[in-house]
Design a protein around this motif. Sequence first.
Motif, PDB file in Angstrom:
ATOM      1  N   GLY A 238      32.920  49.443  84.859  1.00  0.00           N
ATOM      2  CA  GLY A 238      31.752  49.428  84.152  1.00  0.00           C
ATOM      3  C   GLY A 238      31.028  50.668  84.250  1.00  0.00           C
ATOM      4  O   GLY A 238      29.743  50.840  83.723  1.00  0.00           O
ATOM      5  N   ALA A 239      31.289  51.509  85.294  1.00  0.00           N
ATOM      6  CA  ALA A 239      30.466  52.611  85.811  1.00  0.00           C
ATOM      7  C   ALA A 239      30.126  53.656  84.727  1.00  0.00           C
ATOM      8  O   ALA A 239      28.895  53.784  84.429  1.00  0.00           O
ATOM      9  CB  ALA A 239      31.101  53.476  86.878  1.00  0.00           C
ATOM     10  N   ARG A 240      31.159  54.023  83.923  1.00  0.00           N
ATOM     11  CA  ARG A 240      30.979  54.906  82.775  1.00  0.00           C
ATOM     12  C   ARG A 240      29.773  54.322  81.737  1.00  0.00           C
ATOM     13  O   ARG A 240      28.983  54.690  81.332  1.00  0.00           O
ATOM     14  CB  ARG A 240      32.067  55.181  81.966  1.00  0.00           C
ATOM     15  CG  ARG A 240      31.795  56.012  80.819  1.00  0.00           C
ATOM     16  CD  ARG A 240      33.262  56.203  79.894  1.00  0.00           C
ATOM     17  NE  ARG A 240      34.415  56.380  80.599  1.00  0.00           N
ATOM     18  CZ  ARG A 240      35.085  57.441  80.744  1.00  0.00           C
ATOM     19  NH1 ARG A 240      34.519  58.518  79.960  1.00  0.00           N
ATOM     20  NH2 ARG A 240      36.034  57.698  81.224  1.00  0.00           N
ATOM     21  N   PHE A 241      29.973  53.144  81.450  1.00  0.00           N
ATOM     22  CA  PHE A 241      29.296  52.524  80.317  1.00  0.00           C
ATOM     23  C   PHE A 241      27.788  52.018  80.861  1.00  0.00           C
ATOM     24  O   PHE A 241      26.810  52.231  80.153  1.00  0.00           O
ATOM     25  CB  PHE A 241      30.081  51.257  79.831  1.00  0.00           C
ATOM     26  CG  PHE A 241      31.421  51.379  79.591  1.00  0.00           C
ATOM     27  CD1 PHE A 241      31.932  52.318  78.378  1.00  0.00           C
ATOM     28  CD2 PHE A 241      32.436  50.830  80.312  1.00  0.00           C
ATOM     29  CE1 PHE A 241      33.258  52.695  78.434  1.00  0.00           C
ATOM     30  CE2 PHE A 241      33.533  51.302  80.275  1.00  0.00           C
ATOM     31  CZ  PHE A 241      34.034  52.095  79.319  1.00  0.00           C
ATOM     32  N   ARG A 242      27.530  51.873  82.108  1.00  0.00           N
ATOM     33  CA  ARG A 242      26.293  51.425  82.557  1.00  0.00           C
ATOM     34  C   ARG A 242      25.782  52.685  83.018  1.00  0.00           C
ATOM     35  O   ARG A 242      24.667  52.834  82.320  1.00  0.00           O
ATOM     36  CB  ARG A 242      26.457  50.690  84.039  1.00  0.00           C
ATOM     37  CG  ARG A 242      27.049  49.449  84.145  1.00  0.00           C
ATOM     38  CD  ARG A 242      26.876  48.920  85.447  1.00  0.00           C
ATOM     39  NE  ARG A 242      27.200  47.568  85.616  1.00  0.00           N
ATOM     40  CZ  ARG A 242      28.194  46.857  86.322  1.00  0.00           C
ATOM     41  NH1 ARG A 242      29.000  47.728  86.769  1.00  0.00           N
ATOM     42  NH2 ARG A 242      28.500  45.856  86.481  1.00  0.00           N
ATOM     43  N   ARG A 243      26.124  53.999  83.183  1.00  0.00           N
ATOM     44  CA  ARG A 243      25.682  55.149  83.499  1.00  0.00           C
ATOM     45  C   ARG A 243      25.106  55.526  82.138  1.00  0.00           C
ATOM     46  O   ARG A 243      23.919  56.053  81.932  1.00  0.00           O
ATOM     47  CB  ARG A 243      26.533  56.041  84.047  1.00  0.00           C
ATOM     48  CG  ARG A 243      25.800  57.188  84.494  1.00  0.00           C
ATOM     49  CD  ARG A 243      26.837  58.236  85.179  1.00  0.00           C
ATOM     50  NE  ARG A 243      28.341  58.203  84.663  1.00  0.00           N
ATOM     51  CZ  ARG A 243      29.323  57.819  85.334  1.00  0.00           C
ATOM     52  NH1 ARG A 243      29.171  57.145  86.511  1.00  0.00           N
ATOM     53  NH2 ARG A 243      30.437  57.703  84.866  1.00  0.00           N
ATOM     54  N   TYR A 244      25.813  55.656  81.125  1.00  0.00           N
ATOM     55  CA  TYR A 244      25.549  55.822  79.665  1.00  0.00           C
ATOM     56  C   TYR A 244      24.146  55.317  79.154  1.00  0.00           C
ATOM     57  O   TYR A 244      23.318  55.895  78.513  1.00  0.00           O
ATOM     58  CB  TYR A 244      26.741  55.711  78.560  1.00  0.00           C
ATOM     59  CG  TYR A 244      26.084  55.943  77.142  1.00  0.00           C
ATOM     60  CD1 TYR A 244      26.140  57.328  76.924  1.00  0.00           C
ATOM     61  CD2 TYR A 244      25.975  55.137  76.376  1.00  0.00           C
ATOM     62  CE1 TYR A 244      25.670  57.567  75.504  1.00  0.00           C
ATOM     63  CE2 TYR A 244      25.540  55.377  74.924  1.00  0.00           C
ATOM     64  CZ  TYR A 244      25.463  56.653  74.718  1.00  0.00           C
ATOM     65  OH  TYR A 244      24.856  56.921  73.360  1.00  0.00           O
ATOM     66  N   CYS A 245      24.113  53.894  79.389  1.00  0.00           N
ATOM     67  CA  CYS A 245      22.859  53.181  79.056  1.00  0.00           C
ATOM     68  C   CYS A 245      21.765  53.068  79.998  1.00  0.00           C
ATOM     69  O   CYS A 245      20.884  52.227  79.854  1.00  0.00           O
ATOM     70  CB  CYS A 245      23.385  51.800  78.726  1.00  0.00           C
ATOM     71  SG  CYS A 245      24.401  51.720  77.148  1.00  0.00           S
TER      72      CYS A 245
ATOM     73  N   GLY B  22      23.170  47.977  87.349  1.00  0.00           N
ATOM     74  CA  GLY B  22      24.027  46.991  87.685  1.00  0.00           C
ATOM     75  C   GLY B  22      24.033  45.889  86.785  1.00  0.00           C
ATOM     76  O   GLY B  22      23.478  46.253  85.514  1.00  0.00           O
ATOM     77  N   GLY B  23      24.518  44.858  86.743  1.00  0.00           N
ATOM     78  CA  GLY B  23      24.384  43.821  85.737  1.00  0.00           C
ATOM     79  C   GLY B  23      25.583  43.699  84.850  1.00  0.00           C
ATOM     80  O   GLY B  23      26.575  44.533  84.714  1.00  0.00           O
ATOM     81  N   ALA B  24      25.495  42.776  83.971  1.00  0.00           N
ATOM     82  CA  ALA B  24      26.567  42.519  82.816  1.00  0.00           C
ATOM     83  C   ALA B  24      26.570  43.930  81.906  1.00  0.00           C
ATOM     84  O   ALA B  24      25.401  44.420  81.602  1.00  0.00           O
ATOM     85  CB  ALA B  24      26.200  41.287  82.017  1.00  0.00           C
ATOM     86  N   TRP B  25      27.793  44.350  81.718  1.00  0.00           N
ATOM     87  CA  TRP B  25      27.828  45.613  80.869  1.00  0.00           C
ATOM     88  C   TRP B  25      28.584  45.369  79.629  1.00  0.00           C
ATOM     89  O   TRP B  25      28.978  46.360  78.929  1.00  0.00           O
ATOM     90  CB  TRP B  25      28.343  46.661  81.754  1.00  0.00           C
ATOM     91  CG  TRP B  25      29.630  46.472  82.694  1.00  0.00           C
ATOM     92  CD1 TRP B  25      29.622  45.891  83.623  1.00  0.00           C
ATOM     93  CD2 TRP B  25      30.934  46.773  82.173  1.00  0.00           C
ATOM     94  NE1 TRP B  25      31.004  45.878  84.013  1.00  0.00           N
ATOM     95  CE2 TRP B  25      31.687  46.371  83.039  1.00  0.00           C
ATOM     96  CE3 TRP B  25      31.301  47.567  80.752  1.00  0.00           C
ATOM     97  CZ2 TRP B  25      33.198  46.581  82.859  1.00  0.00           C
ATOM     98  CZ3 TRP B  25      32.953  47.615  80.736  1.00  0.00           C
ATOM     99  CH2 TRP B  25      33.640  46.995  81.667  1.00  0.00           C
ATOM    100  N   CYS B  26      28.847  44.461  79.089  1.00  0.00           N
ATOM    101  CA  CYS B  26      29.563  44.070  77.897  1.00  0.00           C
ATOM    102  C   CYS B  26      28.873  44.879  76.705  1.00  0.00           C
ATOM    103  O   CYS B  26      29.559  45.519  75.889  1.00  0.00           O
ATOM    104  CB  CYS B  26      29.892  42.733  77.371  1.00  0.00           C
ATOM    105  SG  CYS B  26      28.542  41.677  77.300  1.00  0.00           S
ATOM    106  N   CYS B  27      27.460  44.748  76.421  1.00  0.00           N
ATOM    107  CA  CYS B  27      26.893  45.400  75.402  1.00  0.00           C
ATOM    108  C   CYS B  27      26.709  46.849  75.564  1.00  0.00           C
ATOM    109  O   CYS B  27      26.953  47.734  74.722  1.00  0.00           O
ATOM    110  CB  CYS B  27      25.278  44.672  75.526  1.00  0.00           C
ATOM    111  SG  CYS B  27      24.647  44.775  74.006  1.00  0.00           S
ATOM    112  N   ALA B  28      26.532  47.247  76.894  1.00  0.00           N
ATOM    113  CA  ALA B  28      26.709  48.621  77.090  1.00  0.00           C
ATOM    114  C   ALA B  28      28.241  49.085  76.688  1.00  0.00           C
ATOM    115  O   ALA B  28      28.173  50.372  76.335  1.00  0.00           O
ATOM    116  CB  ALA B  28      26.494  49.076  78.747  1.00  0.00           C
TER     117      ALA B  28
END
Length: 142
Positions: free
Chosen positions: A20-27, A31-37
């Motif tokens: 999830g690093a790329r998607f979390r960083r973009y948003c 940390g946390g759940a990143w499905c929506c990201a």
Amino acid sequence: MGKNNTQLLALAKNHLGEGGARFRRYCGMSGGAWCCAFVTYMFHEGDDSPLFYGGKKVVYCPTAIQWCKANLAQIPIYLSLPMDIIFFDWNANNVPDHIGFVRERHTDVDVYTIEGNTSDSCAQRRYRIGYYEILGYGIPAY
């Protein structure tokens, strides 16, 4: 406008197995759940940001489904197509806990998805309709 649903699905498949690093960083998440990201990022990567959450970044499933219900056509499973948005409620409390994309369906019994934050990676899954609590589907205007 950007990619069609088939092109966006091909882009999403490129992320299979990725954490999830790329998607979390973009948003802007630490940390946390990143499905929506993941969903937010995929629309950005496909140059289709305006099709989801008005082009803004969203990381909370209840907020995303509220927007989808107000802005996207809601459909039954038998009409779903690749890259339609799917929401899940794991706790059966009518609050969405997970979001992803329909990858394909093979009857009214199974739906196949591509999603983020499944065992902390992007993954493809199969869900048996009626066994999992699916809250809804939304069709972006590709």
